[in-house]
Design an enzyme around this catalytic site. Sequence first.
Site, PDB file in Angstrom:
ATOM      1  N   CYS A   1       0.817  -1.218   0.000  1.00  0.00           N
ATOM      2  CA  CYS A   1       0.000   0.000   0.000  1.00  0.00           C
ATOM      3  C   CYS A   1       0.850   1.267   0.000  1.00  0.00           C
ATOM      4  O   CYS A   1       0.699   2.142  -0.861  1.00  0.00           O
ATOM      5  CB  CYS A   1      -0.984  -0.004   1.168  1.00  0.00           C
ATOM      6  SG  CYS A   1      -0.249   0.094   2.815  1.00  0.00           S
TER       7      CYS A   1
ATOM      8  N   HIS B   1      -2.541   1.385   7.088  1.00  0.00           N
ATOM      9  CA  HIS B   1      -2.897   1.179   5.680  1.00  0.00           C
ATOM     10  C   HIS B   1      -3.173   2.532   5.027  1.00  0.00           C
ATOM     11  O   HIS B   1      -3.668   3.454   5.659  1.00  0.00           O
ATOM     12  CB  HIS B   1      -4.141   0.288   5.563  1.00  0.00           C
ATOM     13  CG  HIS B   1      -4.337  -0.248   4.179  1.00  0.00           C
ATOM     14  ND1 HIS B   1      -3.648  -1.334   3.708  1.00  0.00           N
ATOM     15  CD2 HIS B   1      -5.132   0.172   3.160  1.00  0.00           C
ATOM     16  CE1 HIS B   1      -4.011  -1.577   2.455  1.00  0.00           C
ATOM     17  NE2 HIS B   1      -4.906  -0.667   2.102  1.00  0.00           N
TER      18      HIS B   1
ATOM     19  N   ASN C   1      -6.134   0.989  -4.487  1.00  0.00           N
ATOM     20  CA  ASN C   1      -5.718   0.335  -3.258  1.00  0.00           C
ATOM     21  C   ASN C   1      -4.902  -0.917  -3.550  1.00  0.00           C
ATOM     22  O   ASN C   1      -5.286  -1.751  -4.375  1.00  0.00           O
ATOM     23  CB  ASN C   1      -6.981  -0.052  -2.463  1.00  0.00           C
ATOM     24  CG  ASN C   1      -6.659  -0.704  -1.150  1.00  0.00           C
ATOM     25  OD1 ASN C   1      -5.696  -0.349  -0.485  1.00  0.00           O
ATOM     26  ND2 ASN C   1      -7.480  -1.667  -0.771  1.00  0.00           N
TER      27      ASN C   1
END
Length: 339
Positions: free
Chosen positions: A231, A285, A297
């Site tokens: 990420c 995240h 994502n």
Amino acid sequence: MRRFWVIGGVGFGAALCFLLLLVVGTYSAAAGLQSGPGGRLAGLVKGAVPAKYQSLVQKWGVLCPTLSPAVLAAQLYSESGWDPGIVSPADARGIAQFIPGTWATHGIDGDGDGDRDIWDPNDAIPSAASYDCELARDVGRVPGDPVKNMLAAYNAGPGAVLQHQGVPPFRETEGYVKAITTLAKSFEAPVGRVAPSQQAAGAIYFAQKQLGTPYLWGGNGTPDQNGRFDCSGLTKAAYETVGIELPRVANDQYNAGSHPSRAELLPGDLVFFSDDLTNSREIRHVGMYVGGGYMINAPYTGAVIRFDKIDTPDYFGATRVTKDGAAALPERAAATPAA
């Protein structure tokens, strides 16, 4: 690991077209936005300061007119990353990174328990504020911005500020003053709307080209990793293509600019997720917002880079990345990447 609802099947192409149109439309609208009015608020962004230190920073950050909670928070974050047990190579100690000799002169009993403990944030944070205000008084008659003069005195000593009648022309001092005043914007509650990012469209363009690429924990997109990302590796690489160097770890990326509200998100904003919504240091995240409640994502091992909704219970907040904001972040030792 977090789990996401994924757009699948025939709807994926249609959704991609819709989101691309939404990006263009949002940027057209954003071109007319103005940044918020000038001045500084005493308020802190929710979660930017760890909850166990927030009341201390809020209370002691208004000890004198030259100081603010955001400036105090920026100093503490820059010095220690909110780690009360850290020791620097120069033997600076604790959350406020006092040298023992400086502590002996300027440390105070902030919590009134009868001792002055360099390792106790209840003493160290008030001492940092007290020291800032003492320096502000020392250089109070110097012309120019009193906050910058105070910070310059913190870095170079009040004598240098008095001698040069302002921020002395030392590269380290000028860099410190710019870094702290810029970083403070990541801790203060925004006044009005946050200005649109000039580099966001280019970052989105890069991130979109990675759609469908398999996720790799710790992935930086290098050839030996077959161009795969995790990420924070993806968001870092995307902004590198437009000349902005972000930290490798998601919770440090959070401080690379100001924080728009959920209603004010624009494409290119970084969106963050955490199990602790009171502490930005627990962020684990990050994704890149593209509009319409969706982000690009890199979710988890076994998945591919894709579009996902941002409105989940662990949504923490967002950052509008700026070049100055990223450059103001302190260099830290490499840490374990997020998700």
